[in-house]
Design a protein around this motif. Structure first.
Motif, short mmCIF file in Angstrom:
data_model
loop_
_atom_site.label_atom_id
_atom_site.label_comp_id
_atom_site.label_asym_id
_atom_site.label_seq_id
_atom_site.Cartn_x
_atom_site.Cartn_y
_atom_site.Cartn_z
N GLY B 23 8.96 77.38 -59.12
CA GLY B 23 7.42 77.31 -59.34
C GLY B 23 7.04 78.21 -60.43
O GLY B 23 8.07 78.21 -61.12
N TYR B 24 6.14 78.64 -60.73
CA TYR B 24 5.42 79.64 -61.84
C TYR B 24 5.16 80.93 -61.37
O TYR B 24 4.66 81.05 -60.52
CB TYR B 24 4.35 78.90 -62.60
CG TYR B 24 4.50 77.41 -62.99
CD1 TYR B 24 5.21 77.05 -64.27
CD2 TYR B 24 4.51 76.51 -62.04
CE1 TYR B 24 5.56 75.94 -64.73
CE2 TYR B 24 4.73 74.84 -62.34
CZ TYR B 24 5.44 74.73 -63.53
OH TYR B 24 5.61 73.29 -63.92
N GLY B 25 5.98 81.90 -62.08
CA GLY B 25 5.44 83.26 -61.54
C GLY B 25 5.99 83.39 -60.30
O GLY B 25 7.07 83.10 -60.01
N SER B 26 5.20 83.99 -59.23
CA SER B 26 5.73 84.30 -58.38
C SER B 26 5.43 83.33 -57.01
O SER B 26 5.73 83.44 -55.85
CB SER B 26 4.97 85.66 -57.62
OG SER B 26 3.61 85.45 -57.77
N SER B 27 4.40 82.19 -57.60
CA SER B 27 4.04 81.09 -56.65
C SER B 27 4.96 80.16 -56.67
O SER B 27 5.24 79.59 -57.60
CB SER B 27 2.44 80.82 -56.68
OG SER B 27 2.60 80.31 -58.14
N LEU B 28 5.57 79.61 -55.66
CA LEU B 28 6.39 78.43 -55.51
C LEU B 28 5.61 77.31 -55.29
O LEU B 28 4.91 77.33 -54.37
CB LEU B 28 7.37 78.66 -54.32
CG LEU B 28 8.43 79.73 -54.18
CD1 LEU B 28 9.19 79.75 -53.02
CD2 LEU B 28 9.43 79.69 -55.51
N ILE B 29 6.04 76.23 -56.04
CA ILE B 29 4.99 75.18 -56.07
C ILE B 29 6.14 74.03 -55.03
O ILE B 29 5.43 73.32 -54.32
CB ILE B 29 4.94 74.35 -57.49
CG1 ILE B 29 4.36 75.23 -58.40
CG2 ILE B 29 4.25 72.84 -57.05
CD1 ILE B 29 2.85 75.40 -58.32
N ILE B 30 7.38 74.01 -55.13
CA ILE B 30 8.24 73.19 -54.29
C ILE B 30 9.01 74.51 -53.44
O ILE B 30 9.23 75.10 -54.28
CB ILE B 30 9.00 72.16 -55.01
CG1 ILE B 30 9.89 72.79 -56.02
CG2 ILE B 30 8.11 70.96 -55.51
CD1 ILE B 30 10.65 71.87 -56.96
N ASP B 31 9.42 74.10 -52.35
CA ASP B 31 10.15 75.08 -51.71
C ASP B 31 11.03 74.21 -50.70
O ASP B 31 10.69 73.55 -49.65
CB ASP B 31 9.03 76.09 -50.84
CG ASP B 31 9.68 77.18 -50.31
OD1 ASP B 31 10.83 77.39 -50.42
OD2 ASP B 31 9.15 78.05 -49.37
N GLY B 32 12.30 74.38 -51.10
CA GLY B 32 13.13 73.84 -50.18
C GLY B 32 13.29 72.47 -50.27
O GLY B 32 13.50 71.72 -49.17
#
Lengths: 414, 289
Positions: B23-32
């Motif tokens: 993702g960008y910065g601390s936020s995950l856009i895709i996870d696992g």
């Protein structure tokens, strides 16, 4: 081409119709397929048939050998001519700039007359082989001044083009983002507040420049150098440094004011051999570093993502290039002061002369010609002379800067 | 049935994401997220805005650092390979590459050869052949001496594809290659990609906003929503009314393309479904009741 694509797709459909009885045939409500499993659906093997029935072809020209054969040969010839013409233009530009520099060097040493010096003594005196007046005028005054102008201009040109290339913004040059102002602030601080310190103003200038570079990067850091913020933060800090330097003027003793002038306008007047040696080392190190980076810089010019795709370590390349540029600008400023706008205009002039591919390298002789030429004019031109060199480069560069601000195109970088 | 496009020594998956989080910065856009991309095909990533399709493409192309998981390129962890070696196998055309001011087409395409050059090595005849082929394949040969900033949008996009082709990689990733182009230029670019896949056997992965184009040209589609893969498979299996409803929250009707039989969607908006609509509703096949 289109025909072929369609035909292959039809072949696909035929294959698939045999296999799974797909509903796409009719699209009617009755024939709709069962809902797909909401996960990774089929094994790749039994999905759509390959687009080429005969297996993978490897030669892109295989499809139309008759049409592409001669066209390809002709294109190859044209490509070679194009690239050769580009190289020739770069070489020609470099040679012309070199000749111009040689002429300016001679003019800088000889103009102003040779009172009480034999013409035959000039060259030996330049090499330090004569005594007396010839040695004093030629070897102590004129030659170091000319060489300092040449080398400082080269360093300004190089550092400006490096910054413009790496930041991808024609405004992002060391003088605009405040590296020169930082150097001035450092030097004047020592001159005014710590005159007893054996530090020396050139060293203070380098220290000031690097402090400012550190501050700019710290303030514009967002998990990497944010180049847009870098320009804005730099312009802001530059203003702060200028205000500070002007404040120091009010504190200064009368006899230090003259020395301080150099740190606000920039002049090669009074440059000595020690300064020339500093500049020569600076140019050698920054030039070699840039040469090692040059291909990565070419990739970086295509954008961070494309550069990464081409296998370029983007962060490392950018940081190294910014450090080299900052060091070059700091060293040049420490010897001749903040000679304005040279780093701003050298890169774009090099692009106009020979295209963007060798612009950083050609910005070196372009910067040298500008400062040396401006210094010859500053010393000898009727009506204006004598003035500090920086006044003339500012007269040349400031209108360009305004024009650049007005035009402000997104991709205008060297 | 084995895939004739993957030579025996290559694994079936040219590219594979294994439990990738990014993702960008601390936020995950895709996870696992795990997904495999088969060799020798055109794979289209589709889904609504911010569904993570570009993030997936960028993570797979090592443009984004992975927060977790790994990416395998031809079976090897992409992070264990030197980046230049990856660049010889995997090309990426990002959404908005930058052309340096007043660079010519010939010089720009030459820069695509970077990963194949050793330090200080000059241009070789082999380089020139690859560049010529890239220019011919993209129909940009006659533009060689033109500055890129004077070209039209469609020409410029073909030139960028030529740069990516000069990189001469068996796999090519493209982030929305047809956005900002008019429909004729879009088809031109998609035809070009189909030919590269067909004639040169290139594995092509592209992010697309146009479901119908993706279904026409891709042999595999991956539909994503909220950072996960909803469905992967051939267009006939992915582009269904149910999947479009789940992925986009859009009611639509799917009909076969009159020439190719590939599924094509017609969105049914509120206005189309309204009782006052003048549309000849009885003629619509598969209309939701």
């Amino acid at each position: 081409m289109t025909d072929k694509t369609i035909k292959t797709d039809e072949a696909d459909q035929a294959d698939k119709a045999d296999g799974a009885g797909q509903a796409a045939e009719t699209g009617g409500a009755d024939a709709r397929p069962a809902p797909p499993p909401y996960s990774v659906c089929p094994a790749p093997g039994d999905a759509a048939a390959p687009t080429t029935p005969g297996g993978p072809a490897t030669d892109p020209t295989r499809a139309e050998p008759d049409a592409t054969g001669p066209a390809r040969a002709e294109l190859l010839g044209r490509l070679r001519r194009t690239y050769r013409a580009r190289s020739r233009r770069v070489t020609l530009t470099a040679v012309v700039l070199g000749l111009l520099l040689a002429g300016l060097l001679v003019a800088s040493v000889l103009l102003g007359g040779l009172r009480r010096i034999e013409p035959g003594d000039v060259l030996p005196a330049a090499l330090g082989l004569r005594d007396g007046v010839a040695d004093y005028t030629i070897h102590r005054i004129r030659v170091p001044r000319a060489l300092a102008a040449l080398l400082a201009g080269a360093l300004f040109g190089l550092s400006g083009a490096l910054y413009q290339r790496v930041v991808r913004n024609p405004l992002a040059t060391p003088d605009i983002v405040g590296i020169s102002a930082g150097a001035s602030a450092g030097a004047t601080t020592v001159l005014v507040l710590l005159p007893a310190l054996p530090l020396g103003t050139p060293l203070a200038a380098v220290a000031g420049a690097f402090l400012l570079v550190g501050a700019i990067h710290a303030l514009s850091w967002r998990g990497g150098v944010d180049t847009y913020r870098l320009v804005l933060v730099g312009i802001g800090l530059s203003a702060v440094c200028s205000a500070y330097t002007n404040y120091l003027f009010t504190l200064a003793e009368e006899h230090t004011l003259a020395a301080m002038m150099r740190w606000t306008i920039g002049s090669v007047n009074g440059a000595d051999w020690a300064g020339v040696t500093t500049l020569a080392w600076g140019l050698a190190v920054c030039g070699a570093g840039t040469a090692l980076l040059s291909r990565r810089l070419d990739c970086l010019a295509l954008g961070d993502e494309f550069a990464t795709g081409l296998g370029t370590p983007v962060g490392l390349t950018r940081t190294t290039a910014l450090l080299l540029g900052a060091a070059g600008a700091a060293l040049a400023t420490s010897v001749v002061g903040p000679v304005g706008f040279v780093s701003l205009i050298s890169g774009p002039i090099a692009v106009r002369l020979a295209g963007p591919s060798r612009a950083v390298a050609l910005a070196v002789p372009v910067g040298a010609v500008i400062v040396l030429g401006a210094d010859v004019l500053a010393q000898h031109a009727p009506l204006v002379s004598p003035v500090p060199t920086g006044v003339l480069t500012a007269l040349l560069g400031a209108p360009y800067f305004v024009w650049l601000l007005l035009r402000r195109r997104q991709e205008a970088t060297p | 049935m084995t895939d004739p496009h993957s030579p025996g020594r290559h694994p079936a998956h040219r590219l594979e994401a294994r439990a990738v989080s990014a993702g960008y910065g601390s936020s995950l856009i895709i996870d696992g997220l795990s997904v495999g991309i088969a060799a020798g095909r055109i794979t289209a990533l589709v889904g609504p805005n911010a569904c993570g399709k570009s993030t997936l493409l960028k993570s797979v192309a090592r443009l984004l650092p992975l927060a977790a998981g790994s990416v395998l390129l031809e079976g090897a962890d992409i992070r264990s390979l030197p980046t230049r070696q990856v660049a010889r196998r995997l090309g990426i055309l990002p959404q908005s590459p930058i052309a340096p001011e007043s660079i010519t087409v010939g010089d720009l395409v030459w820069r695509g050869r970077h990963p194949h050059r050793r330090f200080g090595q000059r241009r070789t005849a082999a380089d020139e052949t690859v560049i010529a082929d890239a220019l011919l394949a993209t129909g940009t040969a006659e533009l060689v001496d033109r500055p890129v900033d004077q070209l039209s949008g469609g020409q410029r996009q073909r030139v960028w594809i030529a740069v990516a082709l000069a990189q001469d990689t068996p796999t090519l990733l493209l982030d929305e290659p047809t956005t900002y182009l008019d429909v004729a230029h879009q088809i031109e670019v998609m035809d070009l990609l189909a030919e590269l896949n067909e004639q040169a056997g290139k594995t092509i992965v592209l992010v697309s906003h146009d479901l119908n184009q993706a279904a026409l040209y891709a042999s595999d589609m991956i539909a994503m929503r909220d950072g996960r893969v909803v469905c992967q498979g051939p267009p006939e299996q992915v582009l269904t009314e149910e999947t479009v409803a789940e992925v986009f929250g859009l009611t639509c009707v799917v009909v076969p393309h009159p020439y190719t039989g590939r599924p094509q969607i017609f969105p049914l908006g509120r206005r189309t479904l309204a009782p006052t609509s003048s549309a000849p509703r009885t003629l619509i096949p598969g209309e939701p009741s």
